[in-house]
Design an enzyme around this catalytic site. Structure first.
Site, short mmCIF file in Angstrom:
data_model
loop_
_atom_site.label_atom_id
_atom_site.label_comp_id
_atom_site.label_asym_id
_atom_site.label_seq_id
_atom_site.Cartn_x
_atom_site.Cartn_y
_atom_site.Cartn_z
N SER A 94 0.82 -1.21 0.00
CA SER A 94 0.00 0.00 0.00
C SER A 94 0.85 1.27 0.00
CB SER A 94 -0.96 -0.03 1.18
OG SER A 94 -1.89 1.01 1.12
N ASP A 237 -1.90 6.28 -3.45
CA ASP A 237 -0.82 5.53 -2.83
C ASP A 237 -0.44 4.37 -3.75
OD1 ASP A 237 -3.23 4.22 -2.47
OD2 ASP A 237 -2.69 3.38 -0.53
N ASP A 239 -1.15 1.18 -4.05
CA ASP A 239 -2.15 0.26 -4.60
C ASP A 239 -3.46 0.95 -4.96
OD1 ASP A 239 -2.94 0.67 -1.95
OD2 ASP A 239 -3.65 -1.38 -1.67
#
Length: 454
Positions: A94, A237, A239
């Protein structure tokens, strides 16, 4: 849970998070799920393919067929899980720095696994109680193409394309070299926006900026907004399950202000929203103004999802939920954080008035965040003990749901251990910037002294 935290399990790739460990996690998941087919997706991280290969081997060894989706935003992988009614393993860290990677587990409903389901998988992992298929019963692996296109098509059907297109908006976009690089530029163009980009080439080394969309990483986006006279800046971000915004002047918009503005557009009297213990007073004010209810959970998407599901089981209406880091849920759409969908819903507001006007009612608060790294459990425990002593000695209301949150009426400060990195995080908010800084600095010095003495 020893392995799965608030947002899966993460660590430095090939050090803490090795292929051997990912293999074991996949074997445990395949065993606990007991299904015929599971998908694997990943973000753009340099180690993603290596770890996805390990996950595929682990699943296949339990007799599970594997759909390899390649690089897909986490919400795109969740879309695939729901559509195909199969679980998904997402290889992603992430927002964490480039050297990190991680594993996120998604159920066949497209929702991150609840704590009880994660505990079942963790039990199999720790006991090494895996299903072992015979050689001729191992799973087959296939590559699946077109998932990102299908995901974008689903997004387009879920938002008000006409309103956004009629506004002829210019969008400055920074996907941060992450998985959103493959989907968000095309998505916003399909919405009728003029799109200009920075850091939009997929690159697992993240050369332009680190994956976390915080102000210190987004200076280029602010400059791009100003240089192109864009109506809004959007950042993701790694992902792409988060969206952070800049206004038309190239100024960073606090994620808490964005959440408050979207909540004000969604909430009605009698509704409930869910956020975490670092909730901003901005959202509290919106909830109070409309006559809704606010439920607080420990930080992390898993905790928020669990509480939303509990509330909806009791017939409570939860139209929006999330945190001020840009991770927002619209449960009526899908119970997942989706940066592209969140951005599109925000564009529906921007079509009517400038970003600065949208968030103006939710200004007037100053936010400070500090991080302290630790190298050992002893250092972490010493800092948390110091935070506890600091909290109990303070003349403030104390919430210990996740760390130590002190509410002073005009301000608050929170200290808690990160669920994904070796950090103790400190958050503070106040109307006065000096007040917020003093609260954060006071906690910071206390914890730093405790760390030095550990």
């Amino acid at each position: 849970m020893e392995v799965f935290g608030s947002s899966g399990t993460r660590g430095v790739a090939n050090d803490e998070l090795t292929p051997a460990f990912v293999l074991r996690v996949a074997k445990a998941a395949g065993t606990a799920w007991g299904v015929d087919r599971v998908a694997i997706a990943r973000d753009t991280r340099y180690t993603g393919r290596m770890l996805a290969d390990a996950a595929a081997s682990g699943l296949a060894s339990t007799g599970t067929d594997v759909d390899r989706l390649g690089v897909v935003p986490t919400p795109g992988a969740q879309f695939y899980a729901e559509r195909e009614a199969i679980p998904v393993i997402v290889v992603t860290a992430s927002h964490n720095p480039p050297q990190y990677n991680g594993i996120k587990l998604v159920g066949s409903d497209g929702v991150e696994l609840a704590v009880s389901d994660l505990e079942r998988i963790e039990e199999a992992l720790l006991a090494e109680a895996y299903t072992v298929a015979p050689w001729d019963g191992t799973g087959r692996v296939r590559e699946v193409e077109g998932v990102t296109d299908d995901y974008v098509d689903a997004l387009l059907e879920a938002v008000d394309r006409e309103t956004i297109a009629d506004a002829e908006l210019t969008v400055a976009l920074d996907p941060g070299h992450g998985a959103g690089s493959l989907t968000s530029p095309g998505f916003f163009r399909e919405l009728g926006c003029r799109v200009v980009t920075v850091n939009s080439q997929p690159d697992g080394h993240f050369p332009g900026r680190d994956p976390e969309p915080v102000p210190e990483n987004l200076a280029e986006l602010g400059r791009l907004v100003r240089a192109t006279d864009a109506d809004v800046g959007i950042a993701h971000d790694g992902d792409a399950d988060r969206a952070i915004f800049f206004d038309e002047n190239g100024e960073y918009v606090e994620g808490d202000a964005t959440l408050a503005a979207l909540a004000a557009a969604e909430l009605e009297a009698g509704d409930t929203t869910v956020s975490a213990v670092n909730v901003s007073q901005r959202l509290v004010d919106v909830v109070d103004d409309v006559g809704a209810e606010l439920e607080l959970t420990p930080i992390g998407s898993t905790n928020i999802i669990t509480r939303i599901e509990e509330l909806e089981a009791k017939d409570s209406r939860v139209p929006i939920a999330g945190e001020g880091n840009g991770g927002i849920f619209f449960p009526g759409y899908r119970l997942s954080r989706d940066g592209a969908f969140t951005a599109a819903r925000f564009l529906e507001l921007v079509a009517e008035r400038p970003v600065s006007e949208i968030v103006a009612p939710y200004g007037g608060y100053a936010n400070v965040r500090r991080n302290i790294e630790y190298e050992s459990t002893a250092e972490r425990d010493a800092m948390l003990d110091a935070a506890a002593n600091h909290a109990h000695a303070a003349d403030a209301d104390l919430n210990t749901r996740d760390g130590y949150r002190l509410d002073y009426g005009d301000a608050w400060v929170l200290a808690r251990p990160s669920g994904t990195e070796p950090l103790v995080r400190i958050y503070a908010e106040a109307r006065d910037a000096g007040r917020a800084n003093d609260l954060a600095e006071g906690m910071y010095k206390t914890l730093l002294e405790a760390k030095a003495d550990a």
